[in-house]
Design a protein around this motif. Structure first.
Motif, PDB file in Angstrom:
ATOM      1  N   GLY A   1       1.071   5.685  -0.210  1.00  0.00           N
ATOM      2  CA  GLY A   1       0.195   7.059   0.248  1.00  0.00           C
ATOM      3  C   GLY A   1       0.766   7.859  -0.357  1.00  0.00           C
ATOM      4  N   GLY A   2       1.767   8.820   0.854  1.00  0.00           N
ATOM      5  CA  GLY A   2       2.134   9.679  -0.340  1.00  0.00           C
ATOM      6  C   GLY A   2       3.594   9.529  -0.476  1.00  0.00           C
TER       7      GLY A   2
ATOM      8  N   PRO B   1       0.558  -1.004   0.282  1.00  0.00           N
ATOM      9  CA  PRO B   1      -0.470  -0.038   0.012  1.00  0.00           C
ATOM     10  C   PRO B   1       0.866   1.094  -0.434  1.00  0.00           C
ATOM     11  CG  PRO B   1      -1.309  -1.572   1.534  1.00  0.00           C
ATOM     12  CD  PRO B   1       0.607  -1.871   0.536  1.00  0.00           C
TER      13      PRO B   1
ATOM     14  N   THR C   1       6.505   9.292   1.651  1.00  0.00           N
ATOM     15  CA  THR C   1       7.096   9.813   3.031  1.00  0.00           C
ATOM     16  C   THR C   1       7.854   8.635   3.904  1.00  0.00           C
ATOM     17  OG1 THR C   1       5.657  10.521   4.689  1.00  0.00           O
ATOM     18  CG2 THR C   1       5.928  11.643   2.489  1.00  0.00           C
ATOM     19  N   SER C   2       7.548   7.533   3.675  1.00  0.00           N
ATOM     20  CA  SER C   2       8.391   7.272   5.157  1.00  0.00           C
ATOM     21  C   SER C   2       9.734   6.820   5.224  1.00  0.00           C
ATOM     22  CB  SER C   2       8.138   5.187   4.522  1.00  0.00           C
ATOM     23  OG  SER C   2       8.659   4.204   5.373  1.00  0.00           O
TER      24      SER C   2
ATOM     25  N   SER D   1       1.211   8.429  12.762  1.00  0.00           N
ATOM     26  CA  SER D   1       2.138   9.728  12.930  1.00  0.00           C
ATOM     27  C   SER D   1       1.716  10.833  13.604  1.00  0.00           C
ATOM     28  CB  SER D   1       1.664  10.674  12.180  1.00  0.00           C
ATOM     29  OG  SER D   1       2.000  11.538  11.161  1.00  0.00           O
TER      30      SER D   1
ATOM     31  N   SER E   1       6.088  16.447   7.213  1.00  0.00           N
ATOM     32  CA  SER E   1       5.736  15.873   5.919  1.00  0.00           C
ATOM     33  C   SER E   1       4.479  16.248   5.584  1.00  0.00           C
ATOM     34  CB  SER E   1       5.873  14.375   5.832  1.00  0.00           C
ATOM     35  OG  SER E   1       5.366  13.485   6.780  1.00  0.00           O
TER      36      SER E   1
ATOM     37  N   THR F   1       0.096  11.259   3.335  1.00  0.00           N
ATOM     38  CA  THR F   1      -1.573  11.228   3.565  1.00  0.00           C
ATOM     39  C   THR F   1      -2.434  11.306   4.433  1.00  0.00           C
ATOM     40  OG1 THR F   1      -0.907   8.963   2.757  1.00  0.00           O
ATOM     41  CG2 THR F   1      -1.819  10.048   0.951  1.00  0.00           C
TER      42      THR F   1
HETATM   43  C1  LIG Z   1      11.269  14.900   5.908  1.00  0.00           C
HETATM   44  C2  LIG Z   1      10.020  14.294   6.358  1.00  0.00           C
HETATM   45  C3  LIG Z   1       8.846  15.114   7.133  1.00  0.00           C
HETATM   46  C4  LIG Z   1       8.441  14.100   8.400  1.00  0.00           C
HETATM   47  N1  LIG Z   1       7.301  13.763   9.362  1.00  0.00           N
HETATM   48  C5  LIG Z   1       7.067  13.169  10.009  1.00  0.00           C
HETATM   49  C6  LIG Z   1       6.821  14.091  11.443  1.00  0.00           C
HETATM   50  O1  LIG Z   1       6.031  15.248  11.793  1.00  0.00           O
HETATM   51  N2  LIG Z   1       5.285  13.308  12.388  1.00  0.00           N
HETATM   52  C7  LIG Z   1       5.161  11.783  11.573  1.00  0.00           C
HETATM   53  O2  LIG Z   1       4.252  11.321  12.042  1.00  0.00           O
HETATM   54  N3  LIG Z   1       6.097  11.392  10.421  1.00  0.00           N
HETATM   55  C8  LIG Z   1       6.978  11.795   9.815  1.00  0.00           C
HETATM   56  N4  LIG Z   1       7.462  11.666   8.839  1.00  0.00           N
HETATM   57  C9  LIG Z   1       7.105  10.208   8.940  1.00  0.00           C
HETATM   58  C10 LIG Z   1       6.310  10.010   7.565  1.00  0.00           C
HETATM   59  O3  LIG Z   1       5.539  11.262   6.558  1.00  0.00           O
HETATM   60  C11 LIG Z   1       4.473   9.712   8.333  1.00  0.00           C
HETATM   61  O4  LIG Z   1       5.026   8.382   8.626  1.00  0.00           O
HETATM   62  C12 LIG Z   1       2.959   9.181   7.228  1.00  0.00           C
HETATM   63  O5  LIG Z   1       2.371   8.704   7.933  1.00  0.00           O
HETATM   64  C13 LIG Z   1       3.604   8.939   6.106  1.00  0.00           C
HETATM   65  O6  LIG Z   1       2.193   8.669   5.194  1.00  0.00           O
HETATM   66  P1  LIG Z   1       2.474   8.934   4.060  1.00  0.00           P
HETATM   67  O7  LIG Z   1       1.220   8.744   3.207  1.00  0.00           O
HETATM   68  O8  LIG Z   1       3.329   9.261   2.936  1.00  0.00           O
HETATM   69  O9  LIG Z   1       3.058   6.978   3.459  1.00  0.00           O
HETATM   70  P2  LIG Z   1       4.136   5.901   3.063  1.00  0.00           P
HETATM   71  O10 LIG Z   1       5.466   6.341   3.120  1.00  0.00           O
HETATM   72  O11 LIG Z   1       3.509   5.978   1.987  1.00  0.00           O
HETATM   73  O12 LIG Z   1       3.307   4.597   3.962  1.00  0.00           O
HETATM   74  C14 LIG Z   1       3.483   4.808   4.817  1.00  0.00           C
HETATM   75  C15 LIG Z   1       3.212   3.052   5.399  1.00  0.00           C
HETATM   76  O13 LIG Z   1       2.052   3.081   5.593  1.00  0.00           O
HETATM   77  C16 LIG Z   1       1.509   1.954   4.232  1.00  0.00           C
HETATM   78  N5  LIG Z   1       0.699   2.662   3.849  1.00  0.00           N
HETATM   79  C17 LIG Z   1       0.340   3.834   3.301  1.00  0.00           C
HETATM   80  N6  LIG Z   1      -1.105   4.255   3.694  1.00  0.00           N
HETATM   81  C18 LIG Z   1      -1.722   3.017   3.369  1.00  0.00           C
HETATM   82  C19 LIG Z   1      -3.022   2.552   3.354  1.00  0.00           C
HETATM   83  N7  LIG Z   1      -4.269   3.707   2.950  1.00  0.00           N
HETATM   84  N8  LIG Z   1      -3.767   1.774   3.498  1.00  0.00           N
HETATM   85  C20 LIG Z   1      -2.362   0.856   4.802  1.00  0.00           C
HETATM   86  N9  LIG Z   1      -1.708   1.242   5.152  1.00  0.00           N
HETATM   87  C21 LIG Z   1      -0.964   2.086   3.774  1.00  0.00           C
HETATM   88  C22 LIG Z   1       3.156   1.896   3.776  1.00  0.00           C
HETATM   89  O14 LIG Z   1       2.461   0.646   3.322  1.00  0.00           O
HETATM   90  C23 LIG Z   1       3.841   1.785   4.265  1.00  0.00           C
HETATM   91  O15 LIG Z   1       4.255   0.589   5.000  1.00  0.00           O
HETATM   92  C24 LIG Z   1       8.279  12.304   7.685  1.00  0.00           C
HETATM   93  C25 LIG Z   1       8.586  12.064   6.825  1.00  0.00           C
HETATM   94  C26 LIG Z   1       9.458  12.520   5.594  1.00  0.00           C
HETATM   95  C27 LIG Z   1      10.429  12.248   4.954  1.00  0.00           C
END
Ligand SMILES: Cc1cc2nc3c(=O)[nH]c(=O)nc-3n(C[C@H](O)[C@H](O)[C@H](O)COP(=O)(O)OP(=O)(O)OC[C@H]3O[C@@H](n4cnc5c(N)ncnc54)[C@H](O)[C@@H]3O)c2cc1C
Length: 524
Positions: A127-128, A125, A130-131, A209, A195, A200
């Motif tokens: 989302g954005g 899965p 940004t993991s 998060s 992020s 997402t």
């Molecule tokens: C520069 C930077 C700053 C950040 N700052 C923060 C912060 O301040 N606070 C914080 O909490 N985190 C932070 N993060 C980490 C990251 O942004 C978080 O973990 C965020 O929740 C990930 O969201 P995403 O949509 O990018 O998920 P993704 O990176 O796409 O996925 C993250 C995980 O969730 C799973 N996933 C994604 N969408 C779904 C769905 N719909 N259903 C089931 N599983 C799913 C994926 O398989 C993966 O295991 C930061 C990361 C970066 C790069």
């Protein structure tokens, strides 16, 4: 989003000369000989997924929503940790999925999962993207292929119940877009992680998060009143009342499950009225321990500001909390506290006055609104700096933990010592940005000169630090999650029985084990 870095390429920043000389003189950073490769130079591995399976997926979501072109695959390779970016900058897309599938409804997600389970195709899965814990880089070994299931088309404000103050939102909505949609209606979620622009809602829930205003609004998990989840075994609908004593809360099984149990296809979230006023200000404390004592008092006895963060001496000196002024020397820096108050004018004035009395009583000096405003203006800027630092030949990475107040000082010292011992003479900075009555988070930023193999260099240090965190009573993650990078430490944290429970749930929901294999679940 820049494919091998952070954010809008137009937002790229130049390092100020003060930072360049700091890197050279203090850390011995030397310019890299190999700049980042262009996207067109990257060659993902051959697609191994059978054409007939791709056809089945096309039949479910439509031909235009199954993509196996190089660019789509590369853009769904890995997340945004520093090792991820170093690998991508070097053109390593070895973990690229065979295809990117974009379902347009819950029903389509269910059917995609059925096709993939039937053919033993791994599903990540997405989302954005940004993991920062290796949450997205599935190894297809033992599977018929890997697909990234991108929830980007599930990006609507589905419904709004202003009587209950509950909004139903699609998991593919990015934080900023969700705030825009709610803001037009005078509402906010109050979830502002760094992020925020790209991550997402589904990712926030799946990775548990926490945003920068967690003192006032809580972590993302606190906002989730209900959700719908597609699993290979069918649909889970969770959350039907503001509170329930009907057995264990199964929402907690999905929050933090990182795509290993199912795909979140809809979220029902608590919303609040947008604050009429936002007031951010700075305070100075002589030391990190004095500042931490003040934060503890506010967290335990109140009043709690909406944003509350404390930078240690090094982070304050470097100016990381105010990226616009980074590297500018700060006279008599001590430790900077940023306190932010959001709400109605009366509420803001009253809370601010009472909190200010506590901060003054415990040794703080008010610096006025300027440092608070500078933090608020620059709150999403630091990730752009990382790309500039990487290009300069420095590794910059973050790691975080949390612990009870009683263990926090020891945990802080132990992590700093482990980083310094593993990396030679790095710059280690830390802040507290999430506080609770019983403890707080510690968020470290590390800058070091790159060795020949910077990924191996960081992984070595990270392994040592992870062991130290667990040994000193901290958790392996306050808000980044587990992914693949923290799986071993997480196994120690929850013990053998905890791991068995997770494996049991996974076997029930995902009998073929296709969902995000290798992430989260300890293998023992
Ligand atoms: C520069 C930077 C700053 C950040 N700052 C923060 C912060 O301040 N606070 C914080 O909490 N985190 C932070 N993060 C980490 C990251 O942004 C978080 O973990 C965020 O929740 C990930 O969201 P995403 O949509 O990018 O998920 P993704 O990176 O796409 O996925 C993250 C995980 O969730 C799973 N996933 C994604 N969408 C779904 C769905 N719909 N259903 C089931 N599983 C799913 C994926 O398989 C993966 O295991 C930061 C990361 C970066 C790069």
């Amino acid at each position: 989003m820049l494919w091998s870095g952070w954010g809008d390429p137009a937002g790229a920043v130049e390092l100020p000369e003060a930072v360049r000389s700091l890197l050279r003189d203090l850390l011995g950073v030397r310019a890299l000989s190999t700049p980042a490769v262009g996207l067109e130079e990257v060659r993902p591995p051959e697609v191994v997924l059978a054409p007939s399976v791709l056809d089945e997926l096309r039949a479910v979501v439509g031909a235009g929503h199954v993509r196996s072109d190089d660019e789509s695959r590369i853009r769904h390779t890995r997340g945004k940790s520093t090792p991820d970016l170093i690998r991508l900058r070097a053109g390593d897309a070895s973990r690229a999925p065979d295809a990117v599938v974009l379902p347009g409804s819950h029903d389509e997600v269910l059917r995609v999962l059925r096709v993939c389970s039937g053919h033993r195709v791994a599903v990540v899965p997405f989302g954005g993207g940004t993991s920062v814990v290796g949450g997205l880089s599935a190894d297809g070994h033992g599977f018929a292929g890997v697909v990234a299931l991108d929830v980007g088309r599930l990006d609507r404000l589905v419904s709004l119940d202003t009587e209950s103050m509950v909004a139903e939102l699609g998991p593919g909505l990015r934080g900023a877009e969700a705030e825009r949609l709610l803001g037009e209606r005078g509402l906010t979620l109050g979830h502002f992680p760094q992020s925020f622009e790209y991550a997402t809602l589904g990712g926030f829930a799946a990775a548990r998060s926490s945003g920068q205003a967690s003192a006032g609004y809580g972590g993302f998990g606190d906002m989730v009143v209900g959700m719908t989840v597609a699993t290979p075994r069918g649909t889970l609908g969770l959350g039907r009342a503001p509170r329930s004593a009907a057995g264990p809360d199964l929402r907690q099984v999905i929050l933090g499950s990182e795509g290993a149990f199912g795909v979140i296809t809809s979220l029902r979230l608590r919303v609040r009225r947008s604050p009429a006023e936002r007031h951010y200000e700075g305070w100075r404390f002589a030391s990190f321990s004095e500042g931490a004592a003040a934060l503890r008092r506010l967290a335990q006895d109140g009043p709690l500001p909406t944003v509350l963060r404390l930078s240690d001496e090094t982070e304050t000196m470097i100016g990381l909390a105010r990226p616009e002024e980074i590297g500018e020397p700060v006279a008599g820096a001590g430790c900077l506290v940023v306190a932010g108050y959001e709400g109605g004018p009366l509420e803001v004035a009253e809370t601010r006055e009472r909190a200010a009395a506590v901060l003054s009583e415990l040794g703080g000096t008010c610096l006025g609104t300027e440092p608070g405003q500078a933090w608020a203006r620059g709150r999403y800027a630091a990730p752009y700096l990382r790309d500039a630092l990487l290009a300069e030949g420095a590794t910059v990475e973050t790691l975080e933990t949390a612990g009870f107040w009683a263990v926090l000082p020891r945990l802080y010292e132990a992590v700093r010592a482990a980083l310094t011992a593993s990396l030679g003479a790095p710059l280690v900075m830390c802040h507290i940005s999430h506080v609770y009555a019983t403890g707080a988070s510690l968020y470290f930023t590390v800058v070091t000169a790159q060795e020949e193999d910077p990924v191996a260099q960081w992984e070595r240090a990270k392994r040592v630090v992870s062991e130290v965190i667990v040994a000193e009573g901290g958790t392996i993650s306050h808000h980044h999650g587990v992914g693949r990078d923290h799986r071993e430490a997480y196994a120690v944290e929850i013990g053998e029985l905890g791991g068995e429970i997770l494996r049991g749930i996974k076997e029930r929901l995902d009998p073929e084990g296709v969902l995000n294999p290798g992430a989260l679940i300890p293998s023992f």
